[in-house]
Enzyme design. Sequence first.
Site, PDB file in Angstrom:
ATOM      1  N   GLY A   1      54.287  47.864  35.057  1.00 11.71           N
ATOM      2  CA  GLY A   1      53.164  48.677  35.499  1.00 11.71           C
ATOM      3  C   GLY A   1      53.044  48.699  37.009  1.00 11.71           C
ATOM      4  N   VAL A   2      51.957  49.270  37.487  1.00 16.85           N
ATOM      5  CA  VAL A   2      51.746  49.446  38.924  1.00 16.85           C
ATOM      6  C   VAL A   2      51.786  48.115  39.661  1.00 16.85           C
ATOM      7  CG1 VAL A   2      50.125  50.255  40.672  1.00 16.85           C
ATOM      8  CG2 VAL A   2      50.411  51.558  38.556  1.00 16.85           C
TER       9      VAL A   2
ATOM     10  N   GLU B   1      60.310  44.750  30.285  1.00 15.54           N
ATOM     11  CA  GLU B   1      59.331  45.737  29.834  1.00 15.54           C
ATOM     12  C   GLU B   1      59.470  45.950  28.332  1.00 15.54           C
ATOM     13  OE1 GLU B   1      56.660  48.118  28.943  1.00 15.54           O
ATOM     14  OE2 GLU B   1      56.674  47.668  31.098  1.00 15.54           O
TER      15      GLU B   1
ATOM     16  N   SER C   1      52.158  41.197  34.271  1.00 17.05           N
ATOM     17  CA  SER C   1      51.425  42.428  34.569  1.00 17.05           C
ATOM     18  C   SER C   1      51.434  43.316  33.330  1.00 17.05           C
ATOM     19  CB  SER C   1      52.081  43.149  35.759  1.00 17.05           C
ATOM     20  OG  SER C   1      51.435  44.368  36.029  1.00 17.05           O
TER      21      SER C   1
ATOM     22  N   VAL D   1      59.082  39.713  24.414  1.00 18.64           N
ATOM     23  CA  VAL D   1      58.984  38.424  25.109  1.00 18.64           C
ATOM     24  C   VAL D   1      58.505  37.350  24.141  1.00 18.64           C
ATOM     25  CG1 VAL D   1      57.841  37.149  26.966  1.00 18.64           C
ATOM     26  CG2 VAL D   1      58.566  39.516  27.326  1.00 18.64           C
TER      27      VAL D   1
ATOM     28  N   LYS E   1      48.723  46.305  49.624  1.00 16.10           N
ATOM     29  CA  LYS E   1      49.257  47.285  50.583  1.00 16.10           C
ATOM     30  C   LYS E   1      49.623  46.609  51.898  1.00 16.10           C
ATOM     31  CE  LYS E   1      48.582  49.916  47.301  1.00 16.10           C
ATOM     32  NZ  LYS E   1      48.197  48.778  46.448  1.00 16.10           N
TER      33      LYS E   1
ATOM     34  N   HIS F   1      56.106  72.738  60.247  1.00 18.20           N
ATOM     35  CA  HIS F   1      57.535  72.383  60.256  1.00 18.20           C
ATOM     36  C   HIS F   1      57.853  71.576  61.505  1.00 18.20           C
ATOM     37  CE1 HIS F   1      61.852  72.719  59.688  1.00 18.20           C
ATOM     38  NE2 HIS F   1      61.947  73.036  60.966  1.00 18.20           N
TER      39      HIS F   1
ATOM     40  N   ASP G   1      36.212  50.121  35.919  1.00 19.29           N
ATOM     41  CA  ASP G   1      37.126  49.475  34.979  1.00 19.29           C
ATOM     42  C   ASP G   1      36.442  49.018  33.703  1.00 19.29           C
ATOM     43  OD1 ASP G   1      38.997  49.829  36.943  1.00 19.29           O
ATOM     44  OD2 ASP G   1      39.549  47.719  37.125  1.00 19.29           O
TER      45      ASP G   1
ATOM     46  N   GLY H   1      25.397  38.420  38.348  1.00 14.31           N
ATOM     47  CA  GLY H   1      24.264  39.102  37.756  1.00 14.31           C
ATOM     48  C   GLY H   1      24.355  39.137  36.247  1.00 14.31           C
TER      49      GLY H   1
END
Length: 475
Positions: free
Chosen positions: A192-193, A213, A279, A247, A58, A454, A322, A122
């Site tokens: 993708g993102v 893609e 990606s 690919v 970002k 507005h 994830d 860990g």
Amino acid sequence: MSKQFDVIVIGGGPGGYIAAIRAAQLGFNTACIDEWKNDKGGPALGGTCTNIGCIPSKALLQSSEHFEHAGHHFADHGIGLTDLSIDVAKMLGRKNTVVKQNNDGIVYLFKKNKVAFFHGRGSFVKAGDAGYEVKVSGAADEVISGKHIILATGSNPRALPGAAFDEENILSNDGALRIPSVPKKLGLIGSGVIGLEMGSVWRRLGSEVTVLEALPTFLGAVDDQIAKEAQKAFVKQGLKIELGVTVGEVKAGKSGLSVAYTDAKGQAQTLAVDKLIVSIGRVPNTVGLNHEAVGLKLDERGTIVVDDDCKTNLPNVWAVGDVVRGPMLAHKAEEEGVAVAERIAGQHGHVNFNTIPWVIYTSPEIAWVGQTEQQLKAAGRAYKAGTFPFMANGRARALGDTTGMVKFLADAKTDEILGVHIVGPYASELIAEAVVAMEFRASAEDIARICHAHPSLSEATKEAALAVDKRTLNF
């Protein structure tokens, strides 16, 4: 420092550090183990999101957007510039500063909430009478034990077979965030993102970007109408998008890389690039966890198997983010982390997967929550749709950014909002209203009846809700 804890969290990303803080707030003696290192070898809390994901991307998106505005849009405002240039090193330095501020912020939050932090990797040692022994492999190895274990070890980028990441020429999200100079030609495998966001950064700065893609459709998870609008905008900006490709071999040469692929028509093609960003998804990070020592169950993909409450097959062992089923989103991980800490405390932690928002921070931004029109059709559910374009929104005109629309999908009989999809300026912020509305099971009529300021972009949300009943006021 005590080596016996009520809760041990393995992983300091969004799911992990938030779980640790919430557990500490609930009165548990809590520890968090995380192995991320900064360039000086010190701790860098925040996981992939903070270090090489959400936050730095970002920062670069913001910098590159400023550059593009200065080069292409300032003149519309009467602002003249000469000798516009980009100092990539300084841009990357600013990105690193933003990352460090977030790293340091988590360290502060741990101190504030009395979370014990251990810097290292860990892994399980064994199960015991008092819970589980966990080894911390760091500067000095040590073993700590905890009654409850929360696993939040995140994910890693998936490599293209036969083209391992070297982070110099073949790049994951990590290497894509630290390219030292603007490549003349940049290739992206996967739309993708991560790929689209990084492609947007370097295209704005001057790269010729080509996206390869495999899927026949662009942004297949996005509502079709929204995806087509976004694709049209990206192509207009100069992004080259090839769909339905296969690919093949990636070769390195003296002047860059060559990517062999078969296009949608079955024709053999070759793409020559200076850098290649891959990606094509991410894989759960369970390597080195030593799950065999305690019998923790993983599936064939290496994902930790959990139930609806994030419980694993082991008593008092939980997993979030994830590394478990569901979307790989930082805010999903955070919600699961909070929910697990509260469940450990005997409370009723809550995560509603139907109201988790998705955002792609390109320009235009893309954001959505709930079901797409194609999903509703496939399910045979009767629905009504309403759209409103930003070109009819006064604030968007003043911003000089009228690309895109807001789209509402509502149940044909009850008018309950089933999905909201946005492509356009500040979609990432506008989607929050839709999330709140859906969480409270609001109808499109509810949003249509609420007064919106507005001029504001949020008026497009109100107008799209009105459009469900075919009664927009400004279009």
